[in-house]
Motif scaffolding. Sequence first.
Motif, PDB file in Angstrom:
ATOM      1  N   GLN A 169      37.723  51.205  40.975  1.00  0.00           N
ATOM      2  CA  GLN A 169      37.106  49.965  42.297  1.00  0.00           C
ATOM      3  C   GLN A 169      38.849  50.033  43.118  1.00  0.00           C
ATOM      4  N   ARG A 170      39.910  49.079  42.228  1.00  0.00           N
ATOM      5  CA  ARG A 170      41.106  48.812  43.060  1.00  0.00           C
ATOM      6  C   ARG A 170      41.900  49.995  43.633  1.00  0.00           C
ATOM      7  N   HIS A 171      42.762  49.547  44.096  1.00  0.00           N
ATOM      8  CA  HIS A 171      43.756  50.898  44.260  1.00  0.00           C
ATOM      9  C   HIS A 171      44.608  50.154  43.529  1.00  0.00           C
ATOM     10  N   LEU A 172      45.365  51.842  42.815  1.00  0.00           N
ATOM     11  CA  LEU A 172      46.501  51.592  42.539  1.00  0.00           C
ATOM     12  C   LEU A 172      47.549  51.991  42.979  1.00  0.00           C
ATOM     13  N   ARG A 173      48.965  51.230  42.890  1.00  0.00           N
ATOM     14  CA  ARG A 173      50.214  51.327  43.519  1.00  0.00           C
ATOM     15  C   ARG A 173      51.731  50.893  42.110  1.00  0.00           C
ATOM     16  N   PHE A 174      52.232  51.867  41.977  1.00  0.00           N
ATOM     17  CA  PHE A 174      53.343  52.089  41.460  1.00  0.00           C
ATOM     18  C   PHE A 174      54.644  51.752  42.472  1.00  0.00           C
ATOM     19  N   GLY A 175      55.644  50.823  41.380  1.00  0.00           N
ATOM     20  CA  GLY A 175      56.834  50.574  42.117  1.00  0.00           C
ATOM     21  C   GLY A 175      58.484  51.019  41.314  1.00  0.00           C
ATOM     22  N   TRP A 176      59.360  51.809  41.322  1.00  0.00           N
ATOM     23  CA  TRP A 176      59.986  51.941  41.044  1.00  0.00           C
ATOM     24  C   TRP A 176      61.589  50.821  41.114  1.00  0.00           C
ATOM     25  N   TRP A 177      62.091  49.716  40.816  1.00  0.00           N
ATOM     26  CA  TRP A 177      62.897  49.031  42.632  1.00  0.00           C
ATOM     27  C   TRP A 177      64.006  49.330  41.930  1.00  0.00           C
ATOM     28  N   GLY A 178      64.921  49.062  42.876  1.00  0.00           N
ATOM     29  CA  GLY A 178      66.782  49.884  42.779  1.00  0.00           C
ATOM     30  C   GLY A 178      67.012  48.251  42.989  1.00  0.00           C
ATOM     31  N   ALA A 179      68.850  48.337  42.364  1.00  0.00           N
ATOM     32  CA  ALA A 179      69.682  47.133  42.402  1.00  0.00           C
ATOM     33  C   ALA A 179      69.124  46.134  41.990  1.00  0.00           C
ATOM     34  N   GLU A 180      68.228  46.243  40.955  1.00  0.00           N
ATOM     35  CA  GLU A 180      67.962  44.747  40.133  1.00  0.00           C
ATOM     36  C   GLU A 180      68.847  43.431  39.725  1.00  0.00           C
ATOM     37  N   ILE A 224      45.952  47.381  33.392  1.00  0.00           N
ATOM     38  CA  ILE A 224      45.715  48.045  34.275  1.00  0.00           C
ATOM     39  C   ILE A 224      44.311  48.310  34.312  1.00  0.00           C
ATOM     40  N   TRP A 225      44.083  49.392  33.239  1.00  0.00           N
ATOM     41  CA  TRP A 225      42.660  50.435  32.909  1.00  0.00           C
ATOM     42  C   TRP A 225      41.451  48.780  33.568  1.00  0.00           C
ATOM     43  N   SER A 226      41.774  47.914  32.767  1.00  0.00           N
ATOM     44  CA  SER A 226      40.712  46.612  32.905  1.00  0.00           C
ATOM     45  C   SER A 226      40.579  45.752  34.078  1.00  0.00           C
ATOM     46  N   LEU A 227      41.677  45.751  35.008  1.00  0.00           N
ATOM     47  CA  LEU A 227      41.953  45.041  35.877  1.00  0.00           C
ATOM     48  C   LEU A 227      41.373  45.604  37.096  1.00  0.00           C
ATOM     49  N   ALA A 228      41.631  46.383  37.173  1.00  0.00           N
ATOM     50  CA  ALA A 228      41.635  47.965  38.033  1.00  0.00           C
ATOM     51  C   ALA A 228      40.246  48.501  38.136  1.00  0.00           C
ATOM     52  N   ALA A 229      39.033  48.495  37.310  1.00  0.00           N
ATOM     53  CA  ALA A 229      38.136  49.179  37.071  1.00  0.00           C
ATOM     54  C   ALA A 229      37.325  48.434  37.426  1.00  0.00           C
ATOM     55  N   GLY A 230      36.982  46.789  37.829  1.00  0.00           N
ATOM     56  CA  GLY A 230      36.622  45.696  37.273  1.00  0.00           C
ATOM     57  C   GLY A 230      35.892  45.157  35.966  1.00  0.00           C
ATOM     58  N   SER A 231      34.947  44.214  35.740  1.00  0.00           N
ATOM     59  CA  SER A 231      33.893  44.263  34.950  1.00  0.00           C
ATOM     60  C   SER A 231      32.509  43.089  34.945  1.00  0.00           C
ATOM     61  N   THR A 232      31.480  44.128  35.041  1.00  0.00           N
ATOM     62  CA  THR A 232      30.148  43.048  34.847  1.00  0.00           C
ATOM     63  C   THR A 232      30.320  41.681  34.052  1.00  0.00           C
ATOM     64  N   THR A 233      31.130  41.836  33.901  1.00  0.00           N
ATOM     65  CA  THR A 233      31.028  40.376  32.697  1.00  0.00           C
ATOM     66  C   THR A 233      32.179  38.918  33.916  1.00  0.00           C
ATOM     67  N   PRO A 234      31.363  37.873  34.611  1.00  0.00           N
ATOM     68  CA  PRO A 234      32.262  37.371  34.612  1.00  0.00           C
ATOM     69  C   PRO A 234      33.021  36.051  33.174  1.00  0.00           C
ATOM     70  N   PRO A 235      34.000  35.430  34.443  1.00  0.00           N
ATOM     71  CA  PRO A 235      34.652  34.872  33.463  1.00  0.00           C
ATOM     72  C   PRO A 235      33.194  33.602  32.300  1.00  0.00           C
ATOM     73  N   GLY A 236      33.966  33.117  31.501  1.00  0.00           N
ATOM     74  CA  GLY A 236      33.200  32.143  31.413  1.00  0.00           C
ATOM     75  C   GLY A 236      33.416  30.886  31.510  1.00  0.00           C
ATOM     76  N   PRO A 237      32.564  29.286  31.172  1.00  0.00           N
ATOM     77  CA  PRO A 237      33.267  28.261  31.462  1.00  0.00           C
ATOM     78  C   PRO A 237      33.708  27.024  30.617  1.00  0.00           C
ATOM     79  N   ARG A 238      35.109  26.626  31.637  1.00  0.00           N
ATOM     80  CA  ARG A 238      36.369  26.042  30.784  1.00  0.00           C
ATOM     81  C   ARG A 238      35.397  24.797  30.340  1.00  0.00           C
ATOM     82  N   PHE A 239      35.545  23.856  29.050  1.00  0.00           N
ATOM     83  CA  PHE A 239      35.654  22.691  28.956  1.00  0.00           C
ATOM     84  C   PHE A 239      37.332  22.834  28.544  1.00  0.00           C
TER      85      PHE A 239
END
Length: 435
Positions: free
Chosen positions: A154-165, A311-326
Amino acid sequence: MGNRVTIPTLSAGIVLAGLLWSAPATAAPPETLAAPDISLANVQAHLNQLQSIATNNGGNRAHGRPGYQASIDFIRSRLNDAGYTTSVQSFTSNGATGFNLIADWPGGDTSNILMSGGHLDSVSAGPGINDNGSGSSGLLEVALTVARTNFQPQRHLRFGWWGAEELGLVGSTFYVNNLPAAERSRIRGYLNFDMIGSPNPGYFVYSSSGQPTGSINLQRALEAHFATIGVPTELTNVGGRSDHAAFARAGIPTGGLFTGAEVTKTAAQAQKWGGSSGVAFDRCYHRSCDTMANINTTALDRNADAIANAIWSLAAGSTTPPGPRFENPTDVPIPDLSTVESPITVSGVAGNAPAALAVGVDIRHTFRGDLVVDVLAPDGTAYNIHNRIGGSADNLTGTFTINAASEVANGTWRLRVRDAGPQDIGTINTWSLQF
């Protein structure tokens, strides 16, 4: 990886991948969430090609040298053949022209981009096979696997290979600084992979602490694969040492993986991960011996799979929202040779706790090797998360996971800390439960 020294900070254990953004109105089919296994043989083949390029071009792939141009050409050719839209961005540094390679996978929401990258240049002293042929090759094979499986996230995927790091993060900084504001705002997260096959490896995940809001979700996504294979991770504050820094400065959530450079592995880390204590994670860091012989294939394989899983999990999305934090932020002193507890009362959570309940711990102590730390479920069941490891180091901070699927979520949970050795004291500063 750049030269600035950073000291890894402890986080024993790992947590499940969270969401990078809120769940979409139409969720991706569940089967798209499972990342395929990334071929180690293919990653090694890419590394062999980078080694050959260096060998045929003066022994390195450094900025402004023929070996770097040949590396760009090799990666770009593979991506073009796989169906990516690629572009090469040029810049000038130290009187030489450098290049960034950008590759976009067609499809997905282009206002919601997940970007992943790593630097492609080596230092002039050697071929740079671990630093950073490993991250570049792992990322390439993940990108090719996206194409091979026709992944349609669902999200757009972009990859980068950097020079002069190696000259000071020049390429990635140029890329981010030259993005129009509207384009920059479309990049919702950046994952960085720099040195993922160190010969005496550690398993480090970039800490979200101090990073832009949303970085915790990238951290969890990167930790998730290691949780499934039973490999503990530690969080590390990489600071401005690699290419994620430019994105963080622009307010973009960041995360990454790292297997260690010139810092030496401790006895506790060797006990946890294997390898040699008192020896650098990478003895060939920035040296001519950073060749194919300088790669730990187990670490390379595990990290390549972790990249894909995130990448798969973050880009594909999920039907399960994050749960509460205590959280319980109340300080609890830990006297010498004593046992103390800190409670958290959980309410409003239906059913049982998750199979990977995230336990955040911040214990300040002058000798963590004295400590035994357990999480007590409401029924009194104890889950040990730390048992007198870490030697003479101080403090115990980080995120642990426990399999609490058999426990009812609601009720009073307790963090029990036992000081089992003489002379040192501390405090439970805060702890939390993320459902």
